[in-house]
Each structure stands twice: as C-alpha cells, then as structure tokens.
Design a protein around this motif. Sequence first.
Motif, PDB file in Angstrom:
ATOM      1  N   ALA A  18     -34.008  33.153  25.812  1.00  0.00           N
ATOM      2  CA  ALA A  18     -33.558  31.810  24.873  1.00  0.00           C
ATOM      3  C   ALA A  18     -33.098  31.932  23.682  1.00  0.00           C
ATOM      4  O   ALA A  18     -32.136  31.085  23.166  1.00  0.00           O
ATOM      5  CB  ALA A  18     -34.749  30.887  25.261  1.00  0.00           C
ATOM      6  N   GLU A  19     -33.567  32.851  22.777  1.00  0.00           N
ATOM      7  CA  GLU A  19     -33.414  33.226  21.493  1.00  0.00           C
ATOM      8  C   GLU A  19     -31.794  33.503  21.381  1.00  0.00           C
ATOM      9  O   GLU A  19     -31.194  33.569  20.185  1.00  0.00           O
ATOM     10  CB  GLU A  19     -34.037  34.134  20.795  1.00  0.00           C
ATOM     11  N   ASP A  20     -31.174  34.094  22.279  1.00  0.00           N
ATOM     12  CA  ASP A  20     -29.914  34.605  22.494  1.00  0.00           C
ATOM     13  C   ASP A  20     -28.945  33.250  22.904  1.00  0.00           C
ATOM     14  O   ASP A  20     -27.782  33.478  22.811  1.00  0.00           O
ATOM     15  CB  ASP A  20     -29.629  35.674  23.455  1.00  0.00           C
ATOM     16  N   LEU A  21     -29.232  32.107  23.426  1.00  0.00           N
ATOM     17  CA  LEU A  21     -28.540  31.127  23.684  1.00  0.00           C
ATOM     18  C   LEU A  21     -27.330  30.679  22.762  1.00  0.00           C
ATOM     19  O   LEU A  21     -26.123  30.761  23.240  1.00  0.00           O
ATOM     20  CB  LEU A  21     -29.373  29.872  24.045  1.00  0.00           C
ATOM     21  N   GLU A  22     -27.771  30.548  21.752  1.00  0.00           N
ATOM     22  CA  GLU A  22     -26.637  29.863  20.717  1.00  0.00           C
ATOM     23  C   GLU A  22     -25.519  30.831  20.405  1.00  0.00           C
ATOM     24  O   GLU A  22     -24.409  30.817  20.250  1.00  0.00           O
ATOM     25  CB  GLU A  22     -27.191  29.141  19.679  1.00  0.00           C
ATOM     26  N   ALA A  23     -26.039  31.991  20.248  1.00  0.00           N
ATOM     27  CA  ALA A  23     -25.004  33.238  20.178  1.00  0.00           C
ATOM     28  C   ALA A  23     -24.042  33.591  21.362  1.00  0.00           C
ATOM     29  O   ALA A  23     -23.036  33.512  21.209  1.00  0.00           O
ATOM     30  CB  ALA A  23     -25.620  34.547  19.868  1.00  0.00           C
ATOM     31  N   CYS A  24     -24.529  33.455  22.331  1.00  0.00           N
ATOM     32  CA  CYS A  24     -23.833  33.579  23.567  1.00  0.00           C
ATOM     33  C   CYS A  24     -23.006  32.364  23.825  1.00  0.00           C
ATOM     34  O   CYS A  24     -21.691  32.454  24.172  1.00  0.00           O
ATOM     35  CB  CYS A  24     -24.842  33.545  24.788  1.00  0.00           C
ATOM     36  N   LEU A  25     -23.139  31.158  23.721  1.00  0.00           N
ATOM     37  CA  LEU A  25     -22.325  29.874  23.490  1.00  0.00           C
ATOM     38  C   LEU A  25     -21.243  30.069  22.364  1.00  0.00           C
ATOM     39  O   LEU A  25     -20.186  29.874  22.732  1.00  0.00           O
ATOM     40  CB  LEU A  25     -23.238  28.919  23.256  1.00  0.00           C
ATOM     41  N   PRO A  31     -11.625  31.658  22.497  1.00  0.00           N
ATOM     42  CA  PRO A  31     -10.775  31.789  23.426  1.00  0.00           C
ATOM     43  C   PRO A  31     -10.269  33.004  23.744  1.00  0.00           C
ATOM     44  O   PRO A  31      -9.972  33.398  24.907  1.00  0.00           O
ATOM     45  CB  PRO A  31      -9.684  30.914  23.118  1.00  0.00           C
ATOM     46  N   GLU A  32     -10.266  34.049  22.680  1.00  0.00           N
ATOM     47  CA  GLU A  32      -9.725  35.266  22.847  1.00  0.00           C
ATOM     48  C   GLU A  32     -10.937  36.215  23.894  1.00  0.00           C
ATOM     49  O   GLU A  32     -10.633  37.094  24.477  1.00  0.00           O
ATOM     50  CB  GLU A  32      -9.647  36.258  21.714  1.00  0.00           C
ATOM     51  N   VAL A  33     -12.125  35.860  23.574  1.00  0.00           N
ATOM     52  CA  VAL A  33     -13.375  36.402  24.392  1.00  0.00           C
ATOM     53  C   VAL A  33     -13.407  36.110  25.736  1.00  0.00           C
ATOM     54  O   VAL A  33     -13.273  37.166  26.358  1.00  0.00           O
ATOM     55  CB  VAL A  33     -14.566  36.046  23.456  1.00  0.00           C
ATOM     56  N   THR A  34     -12.874  34.809  25.980  1.00  0.00           N
ATOM     57  CA  THR A  34     -13.034  34.548  27.538  1.00  0.00           C
ATOM     58  C   THR A  34     -11.735  34.291  28.043  1.00  0.00           C
ATOM     59  O   THR A  34     -11.604  33.557  29.232  1.00  0.00           O
ATOM     60  CB  THR A  34     -13.747  32.944  27.542  1.00  0.00           C
ATOM     61  N   ARG A  35     -10.918  34.892  27.473  1.00  0.00           N
ATOM     62  CA  ARG A  35      -9.423  35.004  27.986  1.00  0.00           C
ATOM     63  C   ARG A  35      -9.086  35.009  29.324  1.00  0.00           C
ATOM     64  O   ARG A  35      -8.309  34.481  29.944  1.00  0.00           O
ATOM     65  CB  ARG A  35      -8.542  35.830  27.058  1.00  0.00           C
ATOM     66  N   TYR A  36      -9.895  36.264  29.905  1.00  0.00           N
ATOM     67  CA  TYR A  36      -9.729  36.689  31.172  1.00  0.00           C
ATOM     68  C   TYR A  36     -10.688  36.231  32.050  1.00  0.00           C
ATOM     69  O   TYR A  36     -10.743  36.845  33.287  1.00  0.00           O
ATOM     70  CB  TYR A  36      -9.468  38.188  31.135  1.00  0.00           C
ATOM     71  N   SER A  38     -12.927  33.080  33.801  1.00  0.00           N
ATOM     72  CA  SER A  38     -12.994  31.623  34.098  1.00  0.00           C
ATOM     73  C   SER A  38     -14.426  30.982  33.914  1.00  0.00           C
ATOM     74  O   SER A  38     -15.251  31.873  34.128  1.00  0.00           O
ATOM     75  CB  SER A  38     -12.406  31.152  35.479  1.00  0.00           C
ATOM     76  N   GLY A  39     -14.663  29.774  33.406  1.00  0.00           N
ATOM     77  CA  GLY A  39     -15.990  29.318  33.177  1.00  0.00           C
ATOM     78  C   GLY A  39     -15.722  28.093  32.601  1.00  0.00           C
ATOM     79  O   GLY A  39     -14.686  27.435  31.950  1.00  0.00           O
ATOM     80  N   PRO A  40     -16.921  27.450  32.362  1.00  0.00           N
ATOM     81  CA  PRO A  40     -16.964  26.080  31.506  1.00  0.00           C
ATOM     82  C   PRO A  40     -16.994  26.165  30.184  1.00  0.00           C
ATOM     83  O   PRO A  40     -17.584  25.255  29.356  1.00  0.00           O
ATOM     84  CB  PRO A  40     -18.241  25.414  32.223  1.00  0.00           C
ATOM     85  N   TRP A  41     -16.320  27.079  29.499  1.00  0.00           N
ATOM     86  CA  TRP A  41     -16.267  27.430  27.996  1.00  0.00           C
ATOM     87  C   TRP A  41     -15.965  26.192  27.097  1.00  0.00           C
ATOM     88  O   TRP A  41     -16.605  26.020  26.207  1.00  0.00           O
ATOM     89  CB  TRP A  41     -15.569  28.470  27.786  1.00  0.00           C
ATOM     90  N   HIS A  42     -15.290  25.201  27.586  1.00  0.00           N
ATOM     91  CA  HIS A  42     -14.972  24.224  26.863  1.00  0.00           C
ATOM     92  C   HIS A  42     -15.648  22.654  26.945  1.00  0.00           C
ATOM     93  O   HIS A  42     -15.425  22.008  26.258  1.00  0.00           O
ATOM     94  CB  HIS A  42     -13.336  23.884  26.956  1.00  0.00           C
ATOM     95  N   ASP A  43     -16.393  22.660  27.897  1.00  0.00           N
ATOM     96  CA  ASP A  43     -17.411  21.668  28.268  1.00  0.00           C
ATOM     97  C   ASP A  43     -18.692  21.985  27.652  1.00  0.00           C
ATOM     98  O   ASP A  43     -19.532  22.782  28.352  1.00  0.00           O
ATOM     99  CB  ASP A  43     -17.333  21.348  29.609  1.00  0.00           C
ATOM    100  N   LEU A  44     -19.233  21.370  26.583  1.00  0.00           N
ATOM    101  CA  LEU A  44     -20.377  21.947  26.050  1.00  0.00           C
ATOM    102  C   LEU A  44     -21.438  21.743  26.866  1.00  0.00           C
ATOM    103  O   LEU A  44     -22.405  22.695  26.931  1.00  0.00           O
ATOM    104  CB  LEU A  44     -20.474  21.220  24.670  1.00  0.00           C
TER     105      LEU A  44
END
Length: 174
Positions: A18-25, A31-36, A38-44
Amino acid sequence: MMQPILTTSRLVMTPRSAEDLEACLAMDRDPEVTRYVSGPWHDLDQHRAFVLDRMGQRYPPGLGYWSVRKHDASDFLGWILLIPYEAVRDEVEIGWRFTRASWGQGFATEAAAAVVEHAFDSVYLTEVVADINPMNFPSIRVAEKVGMRCAGNRVLHGTSFRSYRLKSCERSPT
C-alpha cells in the motif's frame, strides 16, 4: 513459498504494498508511460480502485507484483510482475512498467532477468509469456534481452499483441 525480495547488483524488488500506491498512480498518469497499455488511467477513482484491486489479490506462491528501487535510494522506479495471465488460462505473465525518469538505464531488463530467474529456479515454471503492443519497441527489446522470442501475434479482448515467450529449457545459463 511467499513472494520473496529479489535483488540484483543495482536493484531491490520488494513485494508491492500500500505504501507504493501513490507512486504507482503517479507513474500511470504519465501518458507516455501508459501509451501502449489500456486502463482507467484518466479516471482517478477507477484508476485507484484498479490498482488497489491488483494489490489486494492473492497470487500463487512466489508470484505477484514487485516494486523496484535502487539499492542506494528510496525512489520508486516502477514495478514488475509475474502473475497468472488473466486473459489466457494456464499461462504465467511477466510484465513491467517504469517511470519515465528511469527509462534508458537498463532497469527493466535487469529486473526482468531477475524475475525470469526466480520464475524458473524458485517457482519452477516451465514458461513465461509477455504480450506486448507491437509498437512498444522498448518493451520488445527488454523481452528479447532476457531471452524471450516472438511466438506470433494474438488478439485478446479486441487488442492485437505480439506474443513473446520463454521456456525454461530454452534460456541461457545464468
């Protein structure tokens, strides 16, 4: 066997917590990291729920997500996974995602090599797979550097991937 801590000459990989949650988010919101991917990256809210769900799952012994950091620093570099492949029964997937600041330094390859070694020498898997967007050349290079070979293309959930595989009997001696 619990999920172990894995180390290399430069990196320490600890079971993601859980301590890694904010860093993962934060990493996924680039957008370059998740470019390829798919996922809910823009819905917090959906994004947080997605990552928390992954963190809360129980994986078979020796499998899971690891957070990756350098030995001499506490900065989160990214994560690497070795988990049952949701999309394809009876396969185990290796995957990685790293912060843009850590790209180009060999961290993904180093972490992936350690996880491949763990997969075959400690978990006794016979094969690992990675389905990669065919335009994601950096991830393809990582897969190839750890000995994975293209086994063709496949479509999962309407998305086309290049499928990479490595069998334990095909890997180079460490």
